[in-house]
Enzyme design. Structure first.
Site, PDB file in Angstrom:
ATOM      1  CD  GLU A  20      35.103  43.554  32.021  1.00  0.00           C
ATOM      2  OE1 GLU A  20      35.681  43.132  30.995  1.00  0.00           O
ATOM      3  OE2 GLU A  20      35.645  43.625  33.140  1.00  0.00           O
ATOM      4  N   GLY A 112      40.200  31.384  34.441  1.00  0.00           N
ATOM      5  CA  GLY A 112      39.794  31.640  35.823  1.00  0.00           C
ATOM      6  C   GLY A 112      40.962  31.413  36.761  1.00  0.00           C
ATOM      7  CE  LYS A 176      44.798  32.702  25.581  1.00  0.00           C
ATOM      8  NZ  LYS A 176      44.476  33.541  26.770  1.00  0.00           N
TER       9      LYS A 176
END
Length: 608
Positions: A20, A112, A176
């Protein structure tokens, strides 16, 4: 290529791993990160992921970096993070279309930061209030559904903003997945046993998509403490007992971080976890050393594959003969730095000799005053968490200021230990600042609101509890500096005073939100204000103030006025005050070069 297809079609016997990265704060840092990614790509990661700033603040850089990874460095599995909360209407669609145009087929769908002030927050796209909304939208939209492979985040230690118990949070994770998520990348953690227990409950709940644990090698004590606090990560007492005694020596902390990461990955691999997501913080060597010690890369990788292929019970686990002790660790780098607070950090600047090699010159964590050429320059946290407090906490700690005197009062209360934080400093004042606190009180009483400072230090032992850092047997030095918000008239007055009466001892930077800029340094000038001398090592300049680093910090510092204002209604006196300060004040940084005179800077600022 879709990540799930890549996982399914793997032929290697070692576990897979992804890296990442985040978009750097400066253009030079961006170019250097591209070179770093090219080198790390030779370690054969299954893919890379690129983070996305809150509200799309890094949109252009995130898309560009993801596109370069995909199209210029042949990393065909590129994952672009995408947050939906606080995104302007249409920006999600724009980002998805841009990703598609660049051949990016994997999205990590995140909510977020939540609206801290609810109706006081910036306008958002009403279609998205959660990551599940974003997943469902992508998968149900013909333009995107078949094209993108969508992943979501998992929280082994629980979500910091959720009051729900673990079972309820796992149910939310399943929602999800039911919305269309095809893989899960978890938040960082440091308790392998706790992760395995959580992972078992996830599988029991019927979640069968790949779960990829997030692993972050510890880079420095300060960043470790900050990130674990932001993420709500449970830190085992054993790890705290190991890191606290060495917290001032960044090299020892990094070495410990490598060992801890190796131990976590090894234990999870032995329990049939077959993929790992490494948070690099845009640094290179720690992740490389972790993979080398696991013998997944380098000269031992082929032998490792041959040996693990004969294990009938766990075909991809580690046989006993490949267990590596701490004595097997790779040789450490040749210098050591630290982070300082508030808002600053540490790294080495490029100089002559071995330390300028592309893989090592900036391997110590970066922050406020690091070298702006570093890909990791300016990292405060990974997810652009802003002020990192709730609206309720902000109201409690910072009140409802309506005048500049109220702002001065907050800063003075902080200096006196009566307020736990300010928007620019989320921790109490450090002991390092105690000798200069009376001077800081004087400046804040004048309406010069200080957000960074340090005292002069002349050859203090590197083992000193207050000022020491780096290896034993060294000496550290500091030039006094201070930075503060003030009026333009103050800047002009101080500029003239420095020019006429400073006798060449002082340098300064000043800028406002609109990038109006003043300095008495040349365009390429820089000022090392913290350095250390250690046996057998080159001089380490850990704190550097130069134009690019100051301007990057300036943008962040003024941004905190905006974020503070968003806790309050648009027409409120507090909101109007904070926005007027943001629009009218300047940020000024002044350093005095006579580090042998502890009062030189403060006497100069007191003079009329």
């Amino acid at each position: 290529m879709k990540l799930t297809d890549k996982i399914l079609n793997r032929t290697s016997l070692t576990p897979f791993y992804t890296f990442e990265f985040f978009p750097p704060r400066t253009e030079q840092g961006f170019h250097n990160l591209v070179s770093r990614i090219e080198r790390l790509s030779k370690l054969d990661p299954l893919g890379v992921s690129i983070t996305w700033g809150a509200g799309g603040s890094t949109k252009d850089w995130s898309l560009k970096l993801a596109s370069i990874c995909r199209n210029e460095h042949s990393i065909d599995t590129t994952i672009m993070h995408l947050t939906c909360t606080n995104m302007q209407v249409g920006l999600v669609d724009d980002a998805l279309r841009a990703a598609k145009e660049n051949g990016i087929r994997n999205i990590l769908a995140l909510r977020g930061d939540p609206p801290r002030g609810e109706e006081y927050w910036i306008p958002t796209d009403p279609r998205f209030t959660s990551a599940a909304d974003l997943v469902k939208y992508i998968k149900s939209t013909p333009e995107f559904g078949d094209y993108f492979c969508v992943g979501v985040a998992g929280y082994p230690d629980g979500h910091t903003e959720s009051t729900a118990d673990e079972d309820a949070q796992i149910s939310h994770l399943k929602a999800k997945v039911n919305a269309g998520a095809e893989f899960i990348i978890t938040q960082l953690f440091y308790d392998a046993d706790s992760f395995l227990r959580w992972h078992s409950k996830v599988r029991t709940a019927g979640i069968n998509v790949p779960v990829i644990p997030g692993v972050m090698p510890i880079q420095s004590y300060a960043s470790f403490m900050r990130l674990t606090k932001l993420c709500g990560t449970r830190v085992p007492q054993q790890l705290l007992d190991q890191i606290n005694p060495i917290r001032h020596d960044d090299q020892l902390v990094k070495d410990l971080g490598i060992r801890v990461a190796v131990d976590i990955v090894r234990k999870l691999s032995q329990n049939n976890i077959q993929g790992f997501h490494f948070c690099t913080l845009n640094l290179e060597k720690s992740v490389q050393k972790v993979l080398e010690q696991l013998r997944w890369v380098g000269v031992h990788a082929e032998q490792h594959n041959m040996l693990i292929s004969v294990s009938p019970d766990h075909p991809r686990s580690f046989p006993p003969e490949l267990v590596i002790t701490a004595s097997d660790a790779a040789a450490s780098a040749s210098y050591s730095l630290r982070e300082i607070h508030p808002g600053s950090g540490a790294m080495n600047s490029a100089g002559k000799g071995e330390l300028t090699s592309a893989g090592t010159w900036d391997e110590f964590p970066n922050g406020r005053f690091g070298d702006s050429k570093s890909p990791a320059f300016g990292v405060n946290d990974l997810w652009d968490s802003g002020l990192g407090v709730t609206r309720q906490q902000a109201l409690k700690d910072w009140g409802l200021p309506t005048t500049t005197d109220d702002i001065s009062s907050l800063f003075l209360r902080y200096l006196k230990g009566e307020a736990p934080s300010t928007p620019w400093s989320d921790e109490p004042l450090q002991s390092e600042s105690l000798p200069i606190t009376p001077h800081l009180v004087h400046l804040n009483s004048k309406g010069w609101w200080t957000v960074g400072s340090q005292p002069a230090v002349d050859a203090v032992s590197s083992e000193d509890e207050t000022y020491g850092w780096g290896p034993k047997g060294g000496y550290v030095f500091q030039k006094a500096f201070v930075e503060f918000f003030c009026t333009k008239a103050d800047v002009i007055m101080l500029q003239e005073r420095i020019q006429n009466r400073g006798q060449g001892w002082l340098t300064f930077f000043a800028a406002n939100m609109m990038d109006d800029y003043m300095t008495n340094l040349t365009e390429e000038g820089s000022n090392a204000v913290t350095w250390g001398v250690f046996p057998g090592k080159e001089i380490s300049s850990s704190t550097i103030i130069e134009r690019d680093s100051f301007m990057a910090w300036k943008d962040e510092a003024f941004g905190y006025w905006t974020q503070w204002g968003l806790f309050h209604p648009p027409d409120s006196a507090t909101r109007k005050l904070l926005e007027s300060i943001r629009d009218e004040r300047w940020l000024m940084s002044i350093a005095h070069h006579d580090y042998k005179d502890s009062n030189a800077l403060w006497d100069f600022l007191r003079s009329e």
